[in-house]
Design a protein around this motif. Structure first.
Motif, short mmCIF file in Angstrom:
data_model
loop_
_atom_site.label_atom_id
_atom_site.label_comp_id
_atom_site.label_asym_id
_atom_site.label_seq_id
_atom_site.Cartn_x
_atom_site.Cartn_y
_atom_site.Cartn_z
N UNK A 3 0.86 -1.18 0.21
CA UNK A 3 -0.09 0.03 -0.02
C UNK A 3 0.70 1.21 -0.08
N UNK A 4 1.94 1.45 0.75
CA UNK A 4 2.62 2.48 0.78
C UNK A 4 3.60 2.61 -0.42
N UNK A 5 4.04 1.52 -1.27
CA UNK A 5 4.65 1.64 -2.44
C UNK A 5 3.59 2.36 -3.45
N UNK A 11 1.60 9.36 -5.94
CA UNK A 11 1.97 10.56 -5.74
C UNK A 11 3.21 11.08 -6.75
N UNK A 12 4.35 10.29 -7.08
CA UNK A 12 5.21 10.38 -7.95
C UNK A 12 4.50 11.10 -9.34
N UNK A 13 3.74 9.82 -9.78
CA UNK A 13 2.89 9.99 -11.18
C UNK A 13 2.08 10.99 -11.10
N UNK A 14 1.37 11.45 -10.12
CA UNK A 14 0.55 12.59 -10.05
C UNK A 14 1.23 13.86 -10.29
N UNK A 15 2.41 13.94 -9.87
CA UNK A 15 2.96 15.14 -10.01
C UNK A 15 3.72 15.22 -11.45
N UNK A 16 4.13 14.28 -12.06
CA UNK A 16 5.00 13.99 -13.31
C UNK A 16 3.55 14.28 -14.35
N UNK A 17 2.42 13.92 -13.87
CA UNK A 17 1.11 14.08 -14.95
C UNK A 17 0.86 15.61 -14.69
#
Length: 141
Positions: A3-5, A11-17
């Motif tokens: 779940x943490x992964x 979160x990383x992909x949301x920022x990149x997106x």
């Protein structure tokens, strides 16, 4: 641990997106970028379903309309996110975005909205939310 992964990856992909969408919207417009993003996401999701041979989509008729309308919300999320990135930059947008998500999550947990199991919200959860707000104020400063 998984779940943490997945939360970190999301979160990383949301920022990149957010960055990619804001850049795309400079060229073709905000709603057009939202359309492109939704469409490419749809294509990827369909490909994954095909590769996994997952037939659970036949159960779509059992999904309440409120929950099936998630794509409508995603279009609004994309538009507001791209507009905010243009006006405030990525860091402040994501910071405020996270505060809004956390505040909404606390309300959903506290009230048991959307068929979620009610969770006890105490002083530590409220303190965490306030610390997030202070963190964004420090980032803005």
């Amino acid at each position: 641990m998984k779940g943490i992964f997945f939360a970190l990856a999301g979160g990383f992909f949301l920022t990149f997106q957010s960055v990619a969408n804001a850049t795309i919207s400079d060229s073709i417009g905000t709603w057009q970028a939202a359309t492109l993003t939704q469409f490419t996401g749809f294509v990827l999701a369909i490909l994954i379903v095909i590769v996994l041979r997952d037939r659970s989509y036949w159960n779509l008729k059992n999904v309440p309309l409120l929950y099936a309308s998630g794509g409508l919300l995603a279009a609004i999320v994309l538009y507001t996110n791209m507009t905010a990135v243009h006006r405030m930059g990525v860091t402040l947008t994501i910071g405020i975005f996270l505060i809004a998500q956390l505040l909404t999550a606390v309300l959903v947990d506290a009230k048991g909205w959307f068929d979620m199991v009610k969770q006890r919200i105490g002083v530590t959860q409220i303190a965490g939310l306030l610390l997030m707000i202070v963190g964004v104020v420090v980032l803005k400063w």
